[in-house]
Write an enzyme that holds these catalytic residues in place. Sequence first.
Site, PDB file in Angstrom:
ATOM      1  N   HIS A 130      22.867  -4.382  82.590  1.00  0.00           N
ATOM      2  CA  HIS A 130      22.888  -3.878  83.963  1.00  0.00           C
ATOM      3  C   HIS A 130      22.092  -4.760  84.904  1.00  0.00           C
ATOM      4  O   HIS A 130      21.121  -5.404  84.500  1.00  0.00           O
ATOM      5  CB  HIS A 130      22.300  -2.467  84.010  1.00  0.00           C
ATOM      6  CG  HIS A 130      23.031  -1.487  83.162  1.00  0.00           C
ATOM      7  ND1 HIS A 130      22.427  -0.376  82.636  1.00  0.00           N
ATOM      8  CD2 HIS A 130      24.316  -1.443  82.731  1.00  0.00           C
ATOM      9  CE1 HIS A 130      23.299   0.320  81.935  1.00  0.00           C
ATOM     10  NE2 HIS A 130      24.452  -0.315  81.964  1.00  0.00           N
ATOM     11  N   LYS A 175      12.335  -5.725  86.611  1.00  0.00           N
ATOM     12  CA  LYS A 175      12.036  -4.554  85.778  1.00  0.00           C
ATOM     13  C   LYS A 175      10.851  -4.833  84.871  1.00  0.00           C
ATOM     14  O   LYS A 175      10.714  -5.940  84.348  1.00  0.00           O
ATOM     15  CB  LYS A 175      13.246  -4.195  84.901  1.00  0.00           C
ATOM     16  CG  LYS A 175      14.465  -3.770  85.694  1.00  0.00           C
ATOM     17  CD  LYS A 175      15.646  -3.466  84.798  1.00  0.00           C
ATOM     18  CE  LYS A 175      16.852  -3.039  85.628  1.00  0.00           C
ATOM     19  NZ  LYS A 175      18.021  -2.762  84.791  1.00  0.00           N
ATOM     20  N   TYR A 224      10.645   2.464  82.586  1.00  0.00           N
ATOM     21  CA  TYR A 224      10.579   1.164  83.248  1.00  0.00           C
ATOM     22  C   TYR A 224      10.457   1.295  84.752  1.00  0.00           C
ATOM     23  O   TYR A 224      10.972   2.207  85.367  1.00  0.00           O
ATOM     24  CB  TYR A 224      11.746   0.260  82.864  1.00  0.00           C
ATOM     25  CG  TYR A 224      13.131   0.814  83.106  1.00  0.00           C
ATOM     26  CD1 TYR A 224      13.866   0.400  84.209  1.00  0.00           C
ATOM     27  CD2 TYR A 224      13.710   1.718  82.222  1.00  0.00           C
ATOM     28  CE1 TYR A 224      15.143   0.890  84.430  1.00  0.00           C
ATOM     29  CE2 TYR A 224      14.979   2.200  82.434  1.00  0.00           C
ATOM     30  CZ  TYR A 224      15.693   1.792  83.543  1.00  0.00           C
ATOM     31  OH  TYR A 224      16.954   2.272  83.768  1.00  0.00           O
ATOM     32  N   ASP A 274      29.601   1.036  80.344  1.00  0.00           N
ATOM     33  CA  ASP A 274      29.270  -0.165  79.578  1.00  0.00           C
ATOM     34  C   ASP A 274      30.433  -0.629  78.713  1.00  0.00           C
ATOM     35  O   ASP A 274      30.619  -1.823  78.511  1.00  0.00           O
ATOM     36  CB  ASP A 274      28.023   0.080  78.726  1.00  0.00           C
ATOM     37  CG  ASP A 274      26.777   0.248  79.582  1.00  0.00           C
ATOM     38  OD1 ASP A 274      26.790  -0.156  80.756  1.00  0.00           O
ATOM     39  OD2 ASP A 274      25.782   0.802  79.077  1.00  0.00           O
TER      40      ASP A 274
END
Length: 183
Positions: free
Chosen positions: A62, A72, A132, A170
Site C-alpha cells: 500500500h 510510516k 503504525y 490486495d
Amino acid sequence: MEIRPLRLGGVCEILPRRIEDTRGFFSETYNARALREHGIEIDFVQDNHSRSLRKGVVRGLHYQLPPHAQAKLVRVVKGAIWDVAVDIRRNSATFGEWVGLEVSAERWNQILIPEGFAHGFITLTEDTEVVYKVSAYYSPEHDRAIRFDDPAIGIDWPFVAADVCLSDKDRTAPLLNEAELFK
C-alpha cells in the site's frame, strides 16, 4: 534509541530501549528529537492499529500518492510480521527494489518507511497486532496498491502465495508496471 539504516535509502530499523523490572517494562517508542538528531524529520499525524487473527495474512503493498504520500513508522505490539518496503520512485536508482525485516513484539524493533515506498507485511504468528504512525491522513482518492507477489519485484515472502490470506483490494491490485506511481 538505536537507528540502523537498511539497504534502501531512508528505510531504517529502529530499536527503542526497554527498561525492565519486576513490574514489567517501560519503553519510549517514539521521540521526534532523537529521530531529528539522526536527520529524520517527519511530522506524524495519525496512528493506525491492525489485528490479524491468523498466520499468513498479507496487508499490502500500500501507498498514497502526493500530495498525501505517507511515511510510516511500524511496530508490532503482539506477534510478528515480515515487513517489506518497495521503492516506487520512478527516478530513483533503486526503483522497484525491496527490503524486508522481521518486526516483532519480542524483538521490540520498528521499521521506518519514508514517502515514495509501497509498504506491506505478512503475519508470521496467529493473532498479530501492528501499530503504525503515518505522516499524512488517509486519503481514499490517493490510496493505491501493488500486487504483493509481482514477479518484477520478486519479494521473498516466507509463505507460498497460495497459502496467504488477502483482502479483495490486495488480490486485485495492479502489477508495478501498471500502477500509478511517484514521479
